[in-house]
Write an enzyme that holds these catalytic residues in place. Structure first.
Site, PDB file in Angstrom:
ATOM      1  N   ILE A  69       0.834  -1.196   0.000  1.00  0.00           N
ATOM      2  CA  ILE A  69       0.000   0.000   0.000  1.00  0.00           C
ATOM      3  C   ILE A  69       0.876   1.256   0.000  1.00  0.00           C
ATOM      4  CG2 ILE A  69      -0.228   0.221   2.503  1.00  0.00           C
ATOM      5  CD1 ILE A  69      -3.256   0.820   1.964  1.00  0.00           C
ATOM      6  N   GLY A 125       0.306  -5.268   1.248  1.00  0.00           N
ATOM      7  CA  GLY A 125      -0.988  -5.304   0.587  1.00  0.00           C
ATOM      8  C   GLY A 125      -1.022  -6.208  -0.626  1.00  0.00           C
ATOM      9  N   ASP A 128      -2.279  -9.463   0.451  1.00  0.00           N
ATOM     10  CA  ASP A 128      -3.744  -9.409   0.523  1.00  0.00           C
ATOM     11  C   ASP A 128      -4.349  -9.721  -0.833  1.00  0.00           C
ATOM     12  OD1 ASP A 128      -4.086  -8.424   3.277  1.00  0.00           O
ATOM     13  OD2 ASP A 128      -3.222  -6.563   2.555  1.00  0.00           O
ATOM     14  N   GLU A 148       3.105  -5.867   7.278  1.00  0.00           N
ATOM     15  CA  GLU A 148       2.370  -4.880   8.082  1.00  0.00           C
ATOM     16  C   GLU A 148       2.869  -4.748   9.514  1.00  0.00           C
ATOM     17  OE1 GLU A 148      -0.455  -5.904   4.736  1.00  0.00           O
ATOM     18  OE2 GLU A 148       1.040  -6.929   5.974  1.00  0.00           O
ATOM     19  N   ASP A 156      -5.022  -5.836   7.594  1.00  0.00           N
ATOM     20  CA  ASP A 156      -6.478  -5.764   7.707  1.00  0.00           C
ATOM     21  C   ASP A 156      -7.230  -5.869   6.387  1.00  0.00           C
ATOM     22  OD1 ASP A 156      -5.798  -3.296   6.673  1.00  0.00           O
ATOM     23  OD2 ASP A 156      -6.588  -2.119   8.341  1.00  0.00           O
TER      24      ASP A 156
END
Length: 275
Positions: A69, A125, A128, A148, A156
């Protein structure tokens, strides 16, 4: 096709049913920007609804798949118009996190298979993203990190929910708590990826062959297989069997089944209608 700031869509072989969706911020190592979280679910939905697309390959432009991210996106999540009430600030942040989560979950909501082709960095990310894909492959230069925890964040956007069912609970716990880097070879040993290719070009060519093979199959059978496997993660065996019985009772008596049987008896390749 629609133009995007953070993505690029290319259908290299128009008649194959395979479409490449590229993360396309190579100068930023394809870091996930605010634009990405708005554009990605739109792009996935458009490909899902496109009858000429049977399988989606998700890849990265430039030297890396995705560095995670964008820090600016993180900063934007932590600032803005704050209310005097702490509870309302918390709820605002919660809704923003849910918005980001929905962009990644669009991969599972997509009826059609999405295959991740990972080269170079796959960090934070990006994990993810690939854990929400249906199949994952990588090149030998790929490296991964559930990063993270090193940024003082509890991941998350789906890694903690999806990674354990892919690599096992203990392995997921170790990777998430340490944030350590691991190689494509280890990713293969863990079951995170199905195969490691020698280089980026070999990766894209190899993944394209896999995608094209899937694209030749009954689209009803393909989307049904994806849907039932995803649903079965949350069901007992008995519940899963009941679910697939209900699913097949709705689609089993299709023209695809008739065509598959006919093609088999005539020793030819079946031809299925687009979805």
């Amino acid at each position: 096709m629609e133009e995007y700031k953070s993505l690029k869509i290319i259908q290299k072989s128009p008649n194959s049913g395979v479409c490449f969706l590229y993360l396309n911020r190579p100068s930023h190592l394809n870091a996930l920007s605010g634009d990405f979280f708005t554009e990605f679910p739109k792009a996935i939905s458009s490909l899902d609804q496109n009858p000429d697309v049977a399988v989606i390959i998700l890849a990265g432009s430039g030297k890396h798949f995705c560095s995670g991210i964008d820090f600016q996106t993180l900063n934007n999540a932590l600032k803005g118009s704050y209310a005097a009430d702490c509870g309302r600030n918390v709820e605002r942040l919660r809704q923003h996190i849910k918005f980001l989560q929905e962009a990644i979950s669009a991969l599972e909501c997509c009826r059609k298979p999405v295959i991740a082709a990972v080269h170079g960095a796959c960090i934070g990310g990006a994990i993810d993203i690939i854990t929400a894909c249906d199949i994952r492959f990588c090149s030998s230069d790929a490296f991964f990190s559930v990063k993270e925890v090193d940024l003082a964040i509890t991941a998350d956007l789906g890694t903690l929910q999806r990674l354990p069912s892919i690599v096992g609970f203990g392995n997921a716990m170790e990777l998430a708590l340490t944030g350590r880097r691991f190689t494509g070879s280890e990713a293969k040993d863990l079951g995170l990826v199905s195969q490691v290719f020698t280089c980026k070009q070999a990766l894209e060519e190899g993944v394209k062959l896999v995608a094209e093979e899937i694209a030749t199959k009954s689209p009803l059978a393909v989307i049904g297989t994806k849907a039932v496997l995803l649903k079965s993660r949350d069901l007992t065996v008995e519940q899963g069997l009941d679910y697939v019985a209900t699913w097949n009772s709705g689609v089993l008596l299709s023209d695809d089944l008739k065509e598959a049987i006919s093609a088999h008896s005539q020793k030819r390749k079946p031809k299925f209608a687009k979805l």
